[in-house]
Design a protein around this motif. Structure first.
Motif, mmCIF file in Angstrom:
data_model
loop_
_atom_site.group_PDB
_atom_site.id
_atom_site.type_symbol
_atom_site.label_atom_id
_atom_site.label_comp_id
_atom_site.label_asym_id
_atom_site.label_seq_id
_atom_site.Cartn_x
_atom_site.Cartn_y
_atom_site.Cartn_z
ATOM 1 N N TYR A 97 -5.302 -2.288 2.799
ATOM 2 C CA TYR A 97 -4.272 -2.617 1.699
ATOM 3 C C TYR A 97 -3.468 -1.275 1.535
ATOM 4 O O TYR A 97 -2.474 -1.230 1.808
ATOM 5 N N ASN A 98 -4.230 -0.082 1.620
ATOM 6 C CA ASN A 98 -3.533 1.228 1.344
ATOM 7 C C ASN A 98 -2.736 1.496 2.672
ATOM 8 O O ASN A 98 -1.333 1.981 2.619
ATOM 9 N N ALA A 99 -3.231 1.237 3.867
ATOM 10 C CA ALA A 99 -2.654 1.378 5.190
ATOM 11 C C ALA A 99 -1.473 0.797 5.104
ATOM 12 O O ALA A 99 -0.095 0.936 5.412
ATOM 13 N N LYS A 100 -1.477 -0.680 4.896
ATOM 14 C CA LYS A 100 -0.310 -1.694 5.075
ATOM 15 C C LYS A 100 0.780 -1.439 3.921
ATOM 16 O O LYS A 100 1.725 -1.535 4.236
ATOM 17 N N SER A 101 0.384 -1.140 2.850
ATOM 18 C CA SER A 101 1.190 -0.798 1.666
ATOM 19 C C SER A 101 2.176 0.577 2.069
ATOM 20 O O SER A 101 3.329 0.512 1.786
ATOM 21 N N ALA A 102 1.368 1.709 2.510
ATOM 22 C CA ALA A 102 2.251 2.792 3.015
ATOM 23 C C ALA A 102 3.163 2.490 4.026
ATOM 24 O O ALA A 102 4.211 2.773 3.955
ATOM 25 N N SER A 103 2.849 1.735 4.940
ATOM 26 C CA SER A 103 3.536 1.353 6.228
ATOM 27 C C SER A 103 4.850 0.489 5.519
ATOM 28 O O SER A 103 5.875 0.667 6.072
ATOM 29 N N LEU A 104 4.574 -0.462 4.878
ATOM 30 C CA LEU A 104 5.443 -1.508 4.220
ATOM 31 C C LEU A 104 6.538 -0.404 3.550
ATOM 32 O O LEU A 104 7.688 -0.737 3.582
ATOM 33 N N SER A 105 6.158 0.451 2.650
ATOM 34 C CA SER A 105 6.845 1.264 2.031
ATOM 35 C C SER A 105 7.928 2.261 2.834
ATOM 36 O O SER A 105 9.341 2.100 2.453
ATOM 37 N N GLU A 106 7.326 2.833 3.821
ATOM 38 C CA GLU A 106 8.022 3.560 4.542
ATOM 39 C C GLU A 106 9.075 2.623 5.248
ATOM 40 O O GLU A 106 10.304 3.126 5.340
ATOM 41 N N ASP A 107 8.781 1.768 5.900
ATOM 42 C CA ASP A 107 9.555 0.804 6.586
ATOM 43 C C ASP A 107 10.823 0.343 5.807
ATOM 44 O O ASP A 107 11.877 0.131 6.214
ATOM 45 N N PHE A 108 10.370 -0.198 4.765
ATOM 46 C CA PHE A 108 11.550 -0.752 3.518
ATOM 47 C C PHE A 108 12.407 0.325 3.460
ATOM 48 O O PHE A 108 13.598 0.124 3.349
ATOM 49 N N ASN A 109 11.896 1.614 2.948
ATOM 50 C CA ASN A 109 12.778 2.576 2.576
ATOM 51 C C ASN A 109 13.737 2.957 3.713
ATOM 52 O O ASN A 109 14.902 3.236 3.618
ATOM 53 N N GLN A 110 13.097 2.985 5.039
ATOM 54 C CA GLN A 110 13.922 3.481 6.199
ATOM 55 C C GLN A 110 15.058 2.296 6.289
ATOM 56 O O GLN A 110 16.372 2.303 6.555
ATOM 57 N N ARG A 111 14.755 1.019 6.278
ATOM 58 C CA ARG A 111 15.680 -0.044 6.518
ATOM 59 C C ARG A 111 16.650 -0.075 5.336
ATOM 60 O O ARG A 111 17.818 -0.171 5.693
ATOM 61 N N ARG A 112 16.349 0.041 4.243
ATOM 62 C CA ARG A 112 17.167 0.257 3.003
ATOM 63 C C ARG A 112 18.278 1.172 3.296
ATOM 64 O O ARG A 112 19.392 1.093 3.065
ATOM 65 N N ALA A 113 17.756 2.357 3.545
ATOM 66 C CA ALA A 113 18.601 3.597 3.842
ATOM 67 C C ALA A 113 19.537 3.346 4.957
ATOM 68 O O ALA A 113 20.814 3.576 4.602
#
Length: 162
Positions: A97-113
């Motif tokens: 969960y922690n690994a996937k959550s961190a990955s999701l957060s990073e990917d989402f923030n990058q795409r949003r930017a």
């Protein structure tokens, strides 16, 4: 110089500044409101939700699995062998969960930017167009307080919706 001459010079400078200030045209855009309300910004958020929705659902599933395992671990009549097995499984779920959550957060923030960078360029161009057409001297995007009479946010929202 005598005090009267200083006074006259200061009054003259103040009067000249006031005359220039009368020609000065100021505007303000609430960029946070533009991000929340502009049709293109809403479309970006919808696309991002669709793109990252499955990964969020996967995280919800892991979270539910973790809660289920936690509920099993608090049972007093659970044999030690099962308790150890469930604890290892819970630890694995938490790591996943922690690994996937961190990955999701990073990917989402990058795409949003990425998405909002293009939108911000378009919004800035629309602000420049509004400034040129309305003969504005200065349009601000960030301020602690601005009187509503200077607010051009609605004008910008209409321009972006076209």
């Amino acid at each position: 110089m005598k005090p009267n001459k200083w006074f006259g010079l200061a009054a003259g400078m103040l009067l000249a500044w006031q005359c220039q200030a009368d020609d000065f045209k100021l505007g303000y855009v609430n960029i946070e409101r533009v991000y929340r309300e502009a049709t293109p910004a809403l479309a970006i958020m919808k696309r991002l939700d669709q793109e990252f929705g499955p990964r969020r659902e996967e995280l919800k599933g892991l979270q539910a699995k973790g809660k289920k395992l936690e509920a099993q671990l608090v049972k007093p009549d659970l044999p030690d062998s099962e308790r150890k097995s469930d604890q290892r499984e819970l630890d694995a779920v938490i790591r996943d969960y922690n690994a996937k959550s961190a990955s999701l957060s990073e990917d989402f923030n990058q795409r949003r930017a990425e998405e909002f960078a293009a939108f911000l360029q378009r919004a800035n161009q629309a602000v420049r167009d509004i400034a040129e057409k309305g003969h504005y001297d200065l349009i601000l995007q960030d301020s602690v307080y601005v009187s509503p009479k200077y607010d051009l946010t609605d004008t910008l929202l209409k321009a972006l919706d076209q």
